[in-house]
Motif scaffolding. Sequence first.
Motif, PDB file in Angstrom:
ATOM      1  N   ASP A  58      42.252  46.715  47.172  1.00  0.00           N
ATOM      2  CA  ASP A  58      42.330  47.415  48.453  1.00  0.00           C
ATOM      3  C   ASP A  58      43.169  46.672  49.485  1.00  0.00           C
ATOM      4  O   ASP A  58      43.205  47.057  50.642  1.00  0.00           O
ATOM      5  N   GLY A  59      43.808  45.593  49.079  1.00  0.00           N
ATOM      6  CA  GLY A  59      44.628  44.824  50.010  1.00  0.00           C
ATOM      7  C   GLY A  59      43.843  43.851  50.861  1.00  0.00           C
ATOM      8  O   GLY A  59      44.418  43.143  51.684  1.00  0.00           O
ATOM      9  N   ARG A  60      42.525  43.799  50.662  1.00  0.00           N
ATOM     10  CA  ARG A  60      41.685  42.856  51.409  1.00  0.00           C
ATOM     11  C   ARG A  60      40.953  41.887  50.485  1.00  0.00           C
ATOM     12  O   ARG A  60      40.473  40.860  50.932  1.00  0.00           O
ATOM     13  N   LYS A  61      40.828  42.252  49.222  1.00  0.00           N
ATOM     14  CA  LYS A  61      40.055  41.435  48.286  1.00  0.00           C
ATOM     15  C   LYS A  61      40.914  40.355  47.651  1.00  0.00           C
ATOM     16  O   LYS A  61      42.040  40.611  47.240  1.00  0.00           O
ATOM     17  N   ASN A  62      40.326  39.160  47.546  1.00  0.00           N
ATOM     18  CA  ASN A  62      40.993  38.102  46.800  1.00  0.00           C
ATOM     19  C   ASN A  62      40.429  38.097  45.374  1.00  0.00           C
ATOM     20  O   ASN A  62      39.583  38.926  45.029  1.00  0.00           O
ATOM     21  N   GLN A  63      40.894  37.182  44.583  1.00  0.00           N
ATOM     22  CA  GLN A  63      40.486  37.152  43.180  1.00  0.00           C
ATOM     23  C   GLN A  63      38.975  36.975  43.037  1.00  0.00           C
ATOM     24  O   GLN A  63      38.351  37.617  42.198  1.00  0.00           O
ATOM     25  N   ASP A  64      38.375  36.122  43.858  1.00  0.00           N
ATOM     26  CA  ASP A  64      36.926  35.911  43.779  1.00  0.00           C
ATOM     27  C   ASP A  64      36.153  37.197  44.087  1.00  0.00           C
ATOM     28  O   ASP A  64      35.133  37.483  43.449  1.00  0.00           O
ATOM     29  N   ASP A  65      36.640  37.965  45.056  1.00  0.00           N
ATOM     30  CA  ASP A  65      35.993  39.243  45.391  1.00  0.00           C
ATOM     31  C   ASP A  65      36.054  40.210  44.209  1.00  0.00           C
ATOM     32  O   ASP A  65      35.081  40.909  43.913  1.00  0.00           O
ATOM     33  N   ILE A  66      37.196  40.243  43.543  1.00  0.00           N
ATOM     34  CA  ILE A  66      37.371  41.142  42.401  1.00  0.00           C
ATOM     35  C   ILE A  66      36.473  40.712  41.245  1.00  0.00           C
ATOM     36  O   ILE A  66      35.833  41.543  40.602  1.00  0.00           O
ATOM     37  N   VAL A  67      36.402  39.400  41.014  1.00  0.00           N
ATOM     38  CA  VAL A  67      35.522  38.868  39.967  1.00  0.00           C
ATOM     39  C   VAL A  67      34.085  39.296  40.242  1.00  0.00           C
ATOM     40  O   VAL A  67      33.384  39.775  39.345  1.00  0.00           O
ATOM     41  N   ALA A  68      33.642  39.160  41.488  1.00  0.00           N
ATOM     42  CA  ALA A  68      32.266  39.529  41.852  1.00  0.00           C
ATOM     43  C   ALA A  68      32.041  41.033  41.694  1.00  0.00           C
ATOM     44  O   ALA A  68      31.003  41.458  41.176  1.00  0.00           O
ATOM     45  N   ASP A  69      33.003  41.845  42.120  1.00  0.00           N
ATOM     46  CA  ASP A  69      32.871  43.307  42.018  1.00  0.00           C
ATOM     47  C   ASP A  69      32.711  43.761  40.574  1.00  0.00           C
ATOM     48  O   ASP A  69      31.973  44.705  40.290  1.00  0.00           O
ATOM     49  N   GLN A  97      43.675  36.935  55.299  1.00  0.00           N
ATOM     50  CA  GLN A  97      43.188  36.266  56.502  1.00  0.00           C
ATOM     51  C   GLN A  97      42.554  34.917  56.188  1.00  0.00           C
ATOM     52  O   GLN A  97      42.625  33.999  56.981  1.00  0.00           O
ATOM     53  N   ARG A  98      41.950  34.809  55.039  1.00  0.00           N
ATOM     54  CA  ARG A  98      41.279  33.556  54.668  1.00  0.00           C
ATOM     55  C   ARG A  98      42.239  32.560  54.038  1.00  0.00           C
ATOM     56  O   ARG A  98      41.832  31.513  53.573  1.00  0.00           O
ATOM     57  N   GLY A  99      43.527  32.886  54.015  1.00  0.00           N
ATOM     58  CA  GLY A  99      44.522  31.968  53.468  1.00  0.00           C
ATOM     59  C   GLY A  99      44.754  32.107  51.975  1.00  0.00           C
ATOM     60  O   GLY A  99      45.714  31.578  51.446  1.00  0.00           O
ATOM     61  N   SER A 100      43.876  32.813  51.284  1.00  0.00           N
ATOM     62  CA  SER A 100      44.064  33.001  49.849  1.00  0.00           C
ATOM     63  C   SER A 100      44.835  34.299  49.600  1.00  0.00           C
ATOM     64  O   SER A 100      44.987  35.118  50.501  1.00  0.00           O
ATOM     65  N   ASN A 101      45.315  34.445  48.389  1.00  0.00           N
ATOM     66  CA  ASN A 101      46.001  35.684  48.038  1.00  0.00           C
ATOM     67  C   ASN A 101      45.021  36.841  48.003  1.00  0.00           C
ATOM     68  O   ASN A 101      43.909  36.705  47.499  1.00  0.00           O
ATOM     69  N   VAL A 102      45.449  37.969  48.538  1.00  0.00           N
ATOM     70  CA  VAL A 102      44.728  39.221  48.380  1.00  0.00           C
ATOM     71  C   VAL A 102      45.625  40.133  47.552  1.00  0.00           C
ATOM     72  O   VAL A 102      46.842  39.942  47.499  1.00  0.00           O
ATOM     73  N   TYR A 103      45.024  41.093  46.906  1.00  0.00           N
ATOM     74  CA  TYR A 103      45.772  41.936  45.983  1.00  0.00           C
ATOM     75  C   TYR A 103      45.723  43.387  46.423  1.00  0.00           C
ATOM     76  O   TYR A 103      44.725  43.855  46.949  1.00  0.00           O
ATOM     77  N   ARG A 104      46.828  44.070  46.177  1.00  0.00           N
ATOM     78  CA  ARG A 104      46.941  45.481  46.546  1.00  0.00           C
ATOM     79  C   ARG A 104      47.842  46.183  45.541  1.00  0.00           C
ATOM     80  O   ARG A 104      48.552  45.557  44.772  1.00  0.00           O
ATOM     81  N   HIS A 105      47.806  47.505  45.599  1.00  0.00           N
ATOM     82  CA  HIS A 105      48.692  48.313  44.758  1.00  0.00           C
ATOM     83  C   HIS A 105      50.125  48.134  45.239  1.00  0.00           C
ATOM     84  O   HIS A 105      50.360  47.985  46.436  1.00  0.00           O
ATOM     85  N   ASN A 106      51.065  48.193  44.318  1.00  0.00           N
ATOM     86  CA  ASN A 106      52.471  48.240  44.712  1.00  0.00           C
ATOM     87  C   ASN A 106      52.677  49.611  45.347  1.00  0.00           C
ATOM     88  O   ASN A 106      52.485  50.635  44.695  1.00  0.00           O
TER      89      ASN A 106
END
Length: 137
Positions: A58-69, A97-106
């Motif tokens: 969603d453009g806000r989640k980092n890898q850890d968020d995705i792992v948890a989801d 915002q937290r300095g880590s990579n967040v992921y989103r759709h191209n």
Amino acid sequence: MATDDEIQNALLAIYSRLDVIEGKVTVIARADREKLLDELEKVVKKDPIIGRIYLALDGRKNQDDIVADLSSSKPAVSRWLAKMSREHGVVEAAKGQRGSNVYRHNPQMEEVLHLSAKVEKWLREIDKGEAPRARSA
């Protein structure tokens, strides 16, 4: 030290170049739309986690968020994100915002291929046990 005008001109040149690149991506994706969709359908139906990861972005989640989801392992999600980005071009990383990579759709691939809707459909077909179908041209 660069002046404000020089910085502004440099930024405008960068934005212009990015627009050209995005335009080329869109043209290529439109020209090879069916081929790209066929390939992506095979990928998602072979490894449904790729589709689930794609839908979680969603453009806000980092890898850890995705792992948890997804209750998955960090190395696995990392591999899938890299594959989705490098091999298929459907995912982008950006600084969050937290300095880590967040992921989103191209955005270009999503716009041209309507990929979220397609991935949802493919995952429903997997859940129903339907075999992959050949796409008509």
